[in-house]
Motif scaffolding. Structure first.
Motif, PDB file in Angstrom:
ATOM      1  N   LEU A   1       9.215   3.774  -5.816  1.00 47.07           N
ATOM      2  CA  LEU A   1       9.076   2.222  -6.050  1.00 47.07           C
ATOM      3  C   LEU A   1      10.225   1.615  -5.337  1.00 47.07           C
ATOM      4  O   LEU A   1      11.367   1.723  -5.406  1.00 47.07           O
ATOM      5  CB  LEU A   1       9.249   1.867  -7.773  1.00 47.07           C
ATOM      6  N   GLN A   2       9.659   0.570  -4.596  1.00 40.60           N
ATOM      7  CA  GLN A   2      10.564  -0.298  -3.730  1.00 40.60           C
ATOM      8  C   GLN A   2      10.648  -1.839  -4.433  1.00 40.60           C
ATOM      9  O   GLN A   2       9.489  -2.151  -4.735  1.00 40.60           O
ATOM     10  CB  GLN A   2      10.135  -0.247  -2.336  1.00 40.60           C
ATOM     11  N   GLY A   3      11.555  -2.523  -4.241  1.00 39.81           N
ATOM     12  CA  GLY A   3      11.554  -3.843  -4.730  1.00 39.81           C
ATOM     13  C   GLY A   3      12.515  -4.638  -4.093  1.00 39.81           C
ATOM     14  O   GLY A   3      13.613  -4.377  -3.342  1.00 39.81           O
TER      15      GLY A   3
ATOM     16  N   PHE B   1       3.840 -17.684  -2.863  1.00 45.24           N
ATOM     17  CA  PHE B   1       4.507 -16.663  -2.056  1.00 45.24           C
ATOM     18  C   PHE B   1       3.286 -15.584  -1.760  1.00 45.24           C
ATOM     19  O   PHE B   1       2.753 -15.382  -2.687  1.00 45.24           O
ATOM     20  CB  PHE B   1       5.514 -16.007  -2.657  1.00 45.24           C
ATOM     21  N   THR B   2       3.272 -15.361  -0.438  1.00 47.96           N
ATOM     22  CA  THR B   2       2.223 -14.095  -0.138  1.00 47.96           C
ATOM     23  C   THR B   2       3.262 -13.146   0.684  1.00 47.96           C
ATOM     24  O   THR B   2       3.992 -13.452   1.532  1.00 47.96           O
ATOM     25  CB  THR B   2       1.333 -14.702   0.951  1.00 47.96           C
ATOM     26  N   ILE B   3       2.981 -11.976   0.265  1.00 47.25           N
ATOM     27  CA  ILE B   3       3.632 -10.939   0.953  1.00 47.25           C
ATOM     28  C   ILE B   3       2.524  -9.877   1.333  1.00 47.25           C
ATOM     29  O   ILE B   3       1.441  -9.480   0.940  1.00 47.25           O
ATOM     30  CB  ILE B   3       4.478  -9.958  -0.460  1.00 47.25           C
ATOM     31  N   LEU B   4       2.857  -9.574   2.970  1.00 50.17           N
ATOM     32  CA  LEU B   4       1.686  -8.568   3.392  1.00 50.17           C
ATOM     33  C   LEU B   4       2.638  -7.511   4.212  1.00 50.17           C
ATOM     34  O   LEU B   4       3.640  -7.720   5.075  1.00 50.17           O
ATOM     35  CB  LEU B   4       1.099  -9.544   4.623  1.00 50.17           C
ATOM     36  N   ILE B   5       2.378  -6.292   3.604  1.00 47.53           N
ATOM     37  CA  ILE B   5       3.200  -5.055   4.119  1.00 47.53           C
ATOM     38  C   ILE B   5       2.128  -4.178   4.923  1.00 47.53           C
ATOM     39  O   ILE B   5       1.219  -3.701   4.367  1.00 47.53           O
ATOM     40  CB  ILE B   5       3.898  -4.299   3.047  1.00 47.53           C
ATOM     41  N   THR B   6       2.313  -4.148   6.351  1.00 51.93           N
ATOM     42  CA  THR B   6       1.177  -3.476   7.157  1.00 51.93           C
ATOM     43  C   THR B   6       2.069  -2.416   7.818  1.00 51.93           C
ATOM     44  O   THR B   6       3.137  -2.398   8.265  1.00 51.93           O
ATOM     45  CB  THR B   6       0.511  -4.620   7.768  1.00 51.93           C
TER      46      THR B   6
ATOM     47  N   VAL C   1       1.263  -5.301  -3.311  1.00 52.42           N
ATOM     48  CA  VAL C   1       2.272  -5.748  -3.915  1.00 52.42           C
ATOM     49  C   VAL C   1       2.148  -6.499  -5.297  1.00 52.42           C
ATOM     50  O   VAL C   1       1.388  -7.034  -5.573  1.00 52.42           O
ATOM     51  CB  VAL C   1       2.867  -6.544  -2.923  1.00 52.42           C
ATOM     52  N   THR C   2       3.136  -6.244  -6.328  1.00 51.87           N
ATOM     53  CA  THR C   2       3.089  -6.856  -7.518  1.00 51.87           C
ATOM     54  C   THR C   2       4.359  -7.899  -7.656  1.00 51.87           C
ATOM     55  O   THR C   2       5.435  -7.624  -7.327  1.00 51.87           O
ATOM     56  CB  THR C   2       3.291  -5.890  -8.501  1.00 51.87           C
TER      57      THR C   2
ATOM     58  N   PHE D   1       9.240  -8.750  -6.414  1.00 55.56           N
ATOM     59  CA  PHE D   1       8.312  -8.110  -5.845  1.00 55.56           C
ATOM     60  C   PHE D   1       8.392  -6.789  -5.478  1.00 55.56           C
ATOM     61  O   PHE D   1       9.526  -6.250  -5.334  1.00 55.56           O
ATOM     62  CB  PHE D   1       8.014  -8.634  -4.288  1.00 55.56           C
ATOM     63  N   THR D   2       7.395  -5.969  -6.086  1.00 53.28           N
ATOM     64  CA  THR D   2       7.578  -4.493  -5.989  1.00 53.28           C
ATOM     65  C   THR D   2       6.218  -3.876  -5.256  1.00 53.28           C
ATOM     66  O   THR D   2       5.337  -4.416  -5.531  1.00 53.28           O
ATOM     67  CB  THR D   2       7.734  -3.816  -7.336  1.00 53.28           C
ATOM     68  N   TYR D   3       6.464  -2.470  -4.695  1.00 52.94           N
ATOM     69  CA  TYR D   3       5.645  -1.968  -3.924  1.00 52.94           C
ATOM     70  C   TYR D   3       6.027  -0.348  -4.102  1.00 52.94           C
ATOM     71  O   TYR D   3       7.073   0.024  -4.192  1.00 52.94           O
ATOM     72  CB  TYR D   3       5.260  -2.399  -2.480  1.00 52.94           C
TER      73      TYR D   3
END
Length: 344
Positions: free
Chosen positions: A211-213, A233-238, A249-250, A261-263
């Motif tokens: 888990l990353q945050g 807020f929008t998080i985009l991890i690509t 992302v949560t 934010f966690t992923y």
């Protein structure tokens, strides 16, 4: 042969007249003479159905402001109740003893913008309170001394974003945008993407399946922390190489304008994190991270003892535990391990 003549009938059907016919005048109808006592002018003898009777003289002059009475010698008397005051309503309440009343009249014209008074000689007077200002409500507050009030029309719409005023031409309220208040509200109550920022371990290199945050702090246009939830807020991890792989992302709102934010990375390799607010990148976005897998120096196999003897066709089991370079067990390895059985 002699002519014959029938007497003419002069009966008028009124029993209180004496009917006769005069050769030169024809029918005559003389009222019955009822003798009258000249010493009593309050009673009179009149004929009723052919008979003389005594009746009281009617002295009513149909004027409520006079007391009507009768004197035997003088006859009807009418005593005025007029007190020479235009502000009273004069009435006779007892004809026998001549009692009068003088009730104040009402000068109320039902107009709140006039002071209503009464002058003894002129009667009702109505003094206007109109100040010729369309933006005031004019009212009489004291009829006795003619005091007026002029209250400004209330145009307050309880909206700090409008400038409220009254038109002197129409008396209607007009509203204009309060540009200063609008700008202050925008600066104070809205997040500025270019000043909002992120920090946390999840913005740097990490390991697969762990888990990353990180956290994002909302900041307004004045550079102040904005305590506001529900920001977009929008998080985009690509995947940095193809953009075909994205990580879910949560988001959780903590407090005081801080968002968490966690992923969980499920792929190895290099990724890019883009953080935007209403479509605009926040301060220092984007972030590049590397997701690593198992480390050979910390990973190990269990279930095989050194110099363990095995026979042909004997099944032997052992376990490989993947760990990253900090020794944490990985749920997903995605690393290539080679297992070889060497004859010695």
């Amino acid at each position: 042969m002699r002519d014959t003549y029938n007497p003419k009938s002069c009966d008028d059907g009124n029993s209180c007249t004496v009917d006769r016919c005069l050769p030169t005048k024809g029918c005559q109808h003389t009222p019955m003479d009822c003798q009258h006592n000249c010493l009593d002018k309050c009673n009179q003898s009149v004929c009723r159905n052919g008979t003389c009777v005594m009746e009281r003289v009617n002295c009513d002059d149909n004027n409520p402001a006079t007391c009507d009475s009768c004197d035997k010698l003088l006859g009807c008397r009418h005593t005025s109740c007029d007190d020479a005051n235009m502000c009273t309503n004069d009435l006779c309440i007892n004809n026998i003893n001549g009692t009068c009343t003088h009730l104040p009249i009402s000068c109320d014209d039902s107009k709140p913008a006039t002071c209503d008074t009464c002058d003894k000689k002129l009667g009702c007077r109505h003094t206007s309170c109109d100040d010729a200002n369309m933006c005031t409500i004019d009212m009489c507050t004291n009829n006795l001394n003619g005091t007026c009030s002029h209250t400004p029309i209330n145009c307050d719409d309880n909206n700090k974003f409008t400038i409220d005023s009254c038109s002197l031409d129409t008396g209607l309220c007009v509203y204009y945008p309060n540009e200063t208040a609008i700008e202050i509200d925008r600066m104070t109550n809205n997040a500025d993407p270019t000043q909002s920022y992120a920090n946390g371990q999840g913005l740097s290199d990490g390991f697969i399946s762990l888990l990353q945050g990180f956290e994002v702090q909302a900041v307004n246009y004045n550079g102040e922390v904005l305590n506001k939830s529900g920001l977009n807020f929008t998080i985009l991890i690509t995947d940095a190489s193809s953009s075909n792989i994205t990580l879910p992302v949560t988001m959780t709102y903590l407090s005081n304008g801080t968002y968490s934010f966690t992923y969980v990375p499920l792929q190895l390799g290099n990724f890019v994190i883009l953080i935007t607010l209403d479509g605009v990148p926040i301060k220092n976005s984007t972030y590049s991270i590397n997701i690593e897998g198992a480390d050979k120096s910390t990973s190990a196999a269990y279930g095989l003892e050194q110099n363990q003897m095995v026979t042909t066709f004997q099944q032997t089991n052992f376990t490989i535990v993947w760990r990253n370079k900090i020794g944490a067990v990985l749920a997903i390895g995605q690393d290539n391990f080679n297992e070889q059985l060497l004859k010695t």
